[in-house]
Design a protein around this motif. Structure first.
Motif, mmCIF file in Angstrom:
data_model
loop_
_atom_site.group_PDB
_atom_site.id
_atom_site.type_symbol
_atom_site.label_atom_id
_atom_site.label_comp_id
_atom_site.label_asym_id
_atom_site.label_seq_id
_atom_site.Cartn_x
_atom_site.Cartn_y
_atom_site.Cartn_z
ATOM 1 N N GLU A 137 0.945 -1.609 0.255
ATOM 2 C CA GLU A 137 -0.008 -0.124 0.159
ATOM 3 C C GLU A 137 1.026 1.225 0.123
ATOM 4 N N TRP A 138 0.256 2.389 -0.111
ATOM 5 C CA TRP A 138 0.891 3.688 -0.243
ATOM 6 C C TRP A 138 1.345 4.363 0.803
ATOM 7 N N GLN A 139 3.049 4.258 0.753
ATOM 8 C CA GLN A 139 3.801 4.581 2.219
ATOM 9 C C GLN A 139 4.674 5.830 2.507
ATOM 10 N N SER A 140 3.988 6.802 3.128
ATOM 11 C CA SER A 140 4.820 7.396 3.379
ATOM 12 C C SER A 140 6.244 7.660 4.639
ATOM 13 N N GLN A 141 7.064 7.207 3.251
ATOM 14 C CA GLN A 141 8.162 6.709 3.658
ATOM 15 C C GLN A 141 9.013 6.830 2.421
ATOM 16 N N GLN A 142 10.451 6.737 2.205
ATOM 17 C CA GLN A 142 11.332 6.990 1.251
ATOM 18 C C GLN A 142 12.109 5.793 0.688
ATOM 19 N N LEU A 143 11.313 4.862 0.237
ATOM 20 C CA LEU A 143 11.506 4.071 0.027
ATOM 21 C C LEU A 143 12.587 3.658 -1.581
ATOM 22 N N GLU A 144 13.666 2.955 -1.324
ATOM 23 C CA GLU A 144 15.059 3.487 -2.210
ATOM 24 C C GLU A 144 15.719 1.589 -2.283
ATOM 25 N N ARG A 145 15.388 1.851 -3.576
ATOM 26 C CA ARG A 145 16.724 0.709 -3.862
ATOM 27 C C ARG A 145 16.793 -0.566 -3.740
ATOM 28 N N PRO A 146 14.956 -1.098 -4.343
ATOM 29 C CA PRO A 146 15.154 -2.169 -3.735
ATOM 30 C C PRO A 146 15.511 -3.144 -4.900
ATOM 31 N N VAL A 147 16.200 -4.501 -3.948
ATOM 32 C CA VAL A 147 16.622 -5.648 -4.119
ATOM 33 C C VAL A 147 15.849 -6.916 -3.936
#
Length: 955
Positions: free
Chosen positions: A491-501
């Motif tokens: 779901e939409w997150q109020s987070q800085q999500l980065e570099r998924p692997v």
């Protein structure tokens, strides 16, 4: 790890630079304002509203319509706490570049929104956040100097704004506003505050000047971050009207010395240095308590070097042979992809050029990364191209050209790569490219045009994971390459999500659920999220080595990003349900203080009519009276007088009308000029009417006499220029061709009896120049390029005037070499000239140091040698007058008229001492001030030892 939009601000320094040029003639050149052009092929359109004029390329119509639906409401919100509704302003949507940025300026009044979204930023729509931030600057301008307007006073308004407000204040206030009026903003990002937090928790309590103006030897927060905390604290302590009160007081008496600090002390009892200390002490207490709550773990770091000058090893990944491949960034060296072995030894794989976001990918013995390129002639058009390096053959190829591809990720077999494509209309896709030919294999448009960031393949090469960004927040999105279908994993997150692997059937990524950036795992079987690291300051850029069950990541330290690892088999971790969010929401107390801050979105409006924007109808745009001609490229060209300036909004046309009075010869000069820069060559036309003085040697029979003459002359000059710039890896090439001619008509000779011997016409002398400049990109601490070559050839003659004979040919060269130690530089300049006739004694090449204090000798050639090196990085503040970042020194030996039969000895030699500094606590410009001690190595010199002084500046 910071957002890529840094608002460019222009500080008008006319009075300061005129003062400097008066006290010291030894001035170097500097570039102040970006005057690049857009390609002539761009078709411009416009949307006009009551408060805004949106000017945009035709393919950017969707972005223009989006902004048109938001700007009026956003303008009301951002202006609420300053009690000032801004005047109408022109906003240019810049979609020709791949960089993410924005600016507001005066002289001329306009704003520029770079529409391409970044591959690393906060978790909301890029244009929405950009609009809030830049509109706040518009309100600031009008609040402080809105009564000073075109056609005469915009430059004065800009000067008052720049001299009254420190950069940390107006940028910090804009960051507070973007955070309060949006669901994201930089004030919500632990990664953004991290350098400041790390310094304070590590006991590094720097001075106000160092935190604000920066350092060459330490990581400092920067004026955006510092300004956010200082301005937010003002409003929390003294109410949301505090910024309004400060600017209102300053506007009433803008010439008050130290106006901002004086007004701050009047309102709070603290001056700027004291307020910095109070803010720093409060943050230290808050962050120390946060650290206790988080109970961080310590991880082994490599390389194991102790704290030094800033350097980072980004995006670490273990290779099959046990070495680590990483992107090295350092103050000492230019960025490079490097290998680190088990003993900590580092070997460079390939040096990289400029990137919009630090990035590379490895698979099957290949490395790929994206890199910035620009159009050779039009600096407003840039590209993001894909490079590939084969580690087996040690060969480099630029895979794409004139592309807009970002964050390439190699398929496990290395035969294809996936990259994010963002076209000129901001349409987002993932594109598969063949790594041999660079041709697109498939294109997968993003669902609902969600912004996609930093894709990565799974172990099978059939799925791609990427970060997705929308106004609702951030998410993880998976692409099935075989079917072309996307699915959202969160779901939409109020987070800085980065570099998924991918790793062990899970997704590793960076987030900040506990208030500090850490590595998390999303279990694809049950959609649960677990925290894997508990970094002290921040953990980033995960990668996983399945052969050793090891998680590798970047672990932020006081001097940059180090590499850490931990054993992870896919099972350990703390569920986020058991994690407390310790993030300190510095902005939250302000949310309840104003109705404007409680409205997070704006209503949509109907589609607005757009129409063509006719550049030819808008070429004339007079905006300012000025004491100089607006040309800051060379301080020698600053000519005090009175000028009326016109610049169109698209950097196409400049008009100047001017008057000067030269007290030395008691004569006036009238000037009119126009420069038109739309087409491939740049054209300029100038007219001058000026007084001249001179001395003539008159032969009268057997006698000669010197006669002083005065006259006036009309001169029209036409010039054309083709400047070109090219990038390749860490190499930069500039080349071009200039030509000019003129017509001069002289009249009013003070001694009419000599009129028959007086040349009253100069008909179209010709001037040509061709130049070539190649140099390697410099690191932050390099005093000059480690390698570089410059060649310029100039020729002047009179092909169309039979009464005048003369020609002049000159060659100027420069050769840069690395010095004996790191960041040292050796420069050798050889220059040659030959003149005849009218140009017999003209000098068009660099002369030996102190030439004006030596016996005058005709100059045929010069060889100028200099060796320069840094001495110290003191970060000294001399009260409010100067802040010195670096001392540097050097030796020089200057030779003149080298030829067979002459002794090879320098005409002058000596030493120099220079300092890089900021003056009067202004962030820009950066000044370079120094002294040369010159020894005249010739008999009969009036002075054997003397000093020359110099000052330069840069932005």
């Amino acid at each position: 790890m910071q957002p890529h939009y840094i608002t460019h601000y222009k500080l008008t320094i006319s009075i300061l630079l005129v003062f400097i040029s008066c006290i010291n003639p030894h001035i170097t050149t500097a570039q102040v304002f970006n005057n690049d052009q857009y390609p002539a092929s761009v078709k411009w359109r416009q949307i006009n509203t009551e408060n805004f004029q949106l000017i945009f390329p035709s393919e950017a119509e969707p972005q223009a319509q989006y902004l048109a639906s938001k700007l009026d409401a956003l303008s009301a919100q951002v202006s609420h706490t300053l009690n000032k509704r801004p005047r109408k302003i022109s906003i240019i949507l810049q979609n020709q570049t791949v960089e993410s940025n924005g600016n507001v300026q005066l002289a001329p009044r306009r704003s520029e929104f770079f529409t391409t979204p970044p591959q690393q930023g906060d978790f909301q729509n890029w244009l929405y956040n950009l609009a809030i931030h830049e509109l706040r600057h518009v309100v600031q301008f009008d609040k402080l100097t809105g009564y000073l307007r075109a056609p005469f006073f915009e430059q004065l308004a800009l000067a008052i704004y720049g001299t009254n407000l420190p950069a940390w204040f107006f940028e910090g206030d804009a960051v507070v506003t973007e955070t309060l009026l949006s669901p994201a903003g930089r004030g919500r990002l632990p990664s953004w505050e991290m350098p400041f937090r790390t310094n304070l928790l590590s006991g590094e309590t720097y001075s106000y000047e160092k935190d604000y103006l920066g350092s060459l030897k330490s990581v400092t927060p920067g004026f955006y971050e510092l300004g956010y905390f200082m301005t937010a604290r003002m409003q929390r302590e003294y109410g949301i009207g505090m910024v309004d009160s400060l600017m209102t007081r300053m506007a009433k008496l803008p010439i008050r010395p130290y106006n901002f600090s004086n007004s701050l002390k009047k309102s709070t009892g603290y001056n700027t240095r004291q307020w910095h200390r109070e803010t720093r002490e409060e943050l230290t207490r808050l962050w120390e308590a946060q650290l206790v709550t988080n109970q961080p773990a310590d991880y082994p770091t490599l390389p194991a070097d102790g704290p030094g000058k800033p350097q980072s090893w980004l995006l670490p990944r273990m290779l099959p042979d046990g070495r680590i491949i990483t992107l090295h960034q350092s103050a000492y060296q230019v960025p490079a992809i490097v290998l680190i072995d088990s003993a900590g030894h580092q070997r460079t794989v390939v040096k990289t050029g400029r990137q919009t976001t630090p990035h590379f990918s490895y698979a099957a013995g290949k490395v790929t990364w994206d890199e910035l390129r620009r159009h050779g002639r039009y600096g407003k058009r840039t590209y993001s191209v894909i490079n590939v390096y084969d580690m087996q053959t040690r060969s480099y190829r630029q895979l794409t050209r004139r592309s807009r591809y970002f964050a390439p990720a190699l398929r496990p077999d290395g035969k294809q790569l996936a990259a994010v494509e963002v076209d000129g209309g901001n349409t987002v896709s993932i594109v598969l490219l063949d790594t041999e030919r660079g041709t697109p294999v498939a294109r997968f448009p993003s669902p609902d045009n969600i912004l996609l960031q930093t894709p990565s393949f799974d172990e099978t090469g059939t799925k791609v994971i990427a970060t997705g960004i929308e106004q609702q927040g951030a998410t993880l999105i998976e692409l099935d390459v075989n079917t072309g279908s996307y699915r959202r994993l969160l779901e939409w997150q109020s987070q800085q999500l980065e570099r998924p692997v991918y790793a062990q059937g899970q997704i590793l990524f960076k987030a900040h659920y506990n208030g500090i950036d850490n590595i998390y795992a999303l279990n694809l079987r049950d959609s649960t999220i677990s925290q894997l690291t508990r970094a002290r300051f921040g953990a980033f850029n995960p990668s996983y080595d399945s052969s050793t069950s090891t998680l590798w990541f970047n672990n932020y330290q006081i001097d940059g990003y180090r590499i850490s690892h931990l054993a992870w088999s896919g099972k350990s971790g703390t569920p986020i349900e058991n994690i407390n969010d310790s993030h300190i929401s510095y902005f939250k107390p302000l949310l309840t203080q104003s109705p404007a801050y409680r409205t997070a979105d704006t209503p949509a409006t109907p589609i607005r009519a757009s129409e063509p924007y006719k550049g030819l109808k808008n070429l004339i745009n007079f905006h300012s009276l000025s004491v100089d001609n607006g040309n800051f490229e060379n301080l020698d060209n600053i000519s005090p007088g009175i000028y009326w300036l016109s610049d169109d909004l698209l950097n196409t046309t400049q008009l100047r009308l001017g008057y000067q009075y030269d007290g030395n010869i008691r004569s006036s000069t009238y000037q009119a000029s126009i420069a038109y820069q739309r087409f491939f060559p740049k054209f300029s036309l100038e007219y001058r009417n000026r007084g001249q003085v001179g001395t003539a040697r008159i032969s009268n029979g057997q006698q000669q006499q010197l006669v002083g003459l005065r006259w006036r002359e009309n001169t029209a000059t036409l010039a054309a220029e083709i400047p070109l710039v090219f990038y390749r890896l860490n190499q930069i090439i500039t080349t071009g061709f200039n030509t000019a001619t003129s017509y001069t008509q002289r009249y009013g000779l003070s001694e009419p009896e000599w009129q028959n011997r007086f040349i009253d016409r100069l008909r179209f002398p010709m001037h040509y120049q061709v130049y070539f400049n190649h140099y390697a990109r410099r690191s932050a601490l390099d005093l000059a390029p480690r390698w570089g070559q410059y060649l310029s050839a100039t020729y002047r003659h009179f092909p169309f005037d039979g009464r005048i004979a003369g020609e002049h040919f000159s060659i100027r060269t420069a050769w840069y070499f690395p010095g004996l130690w790191r960041n040292h530089s050796l420069l050798a300049r050889f220059n040659y000239q030959h003149g005849a006739g009218t140009y017999l004694y003209a000098n068009d090449i660099p002369l030996v140091s102190g030439y004006d204090q030596l016996r005058p000798v005709p100059v045929d050639n010069t060889l100028l040698l200099s060796y320069r090196f840094p001495l110290a990085y003191p970060d000294w503040a001399i009260g409010p007058l100067a802040y010195i970042k670096r001392f540097r020194s050097g030796f020089f030996a200057d030779f003149q008229n080298i030829k067979a039969g002459n002794a090879f000895s320098p005409r002058t030699f000596g030493v120099e001492l220079r300092a890089d500094m900021n003056l009067l606590r202004y962030y820009l410009p950066n000044f370079d001030i120094g002294v040369k001690l010159v020894y005249a190595n010739e008999a009969g010199a009036a002075k054997r030892i003397f000093a020359t002084y110099g000052i330069g500046y840069s932005y």
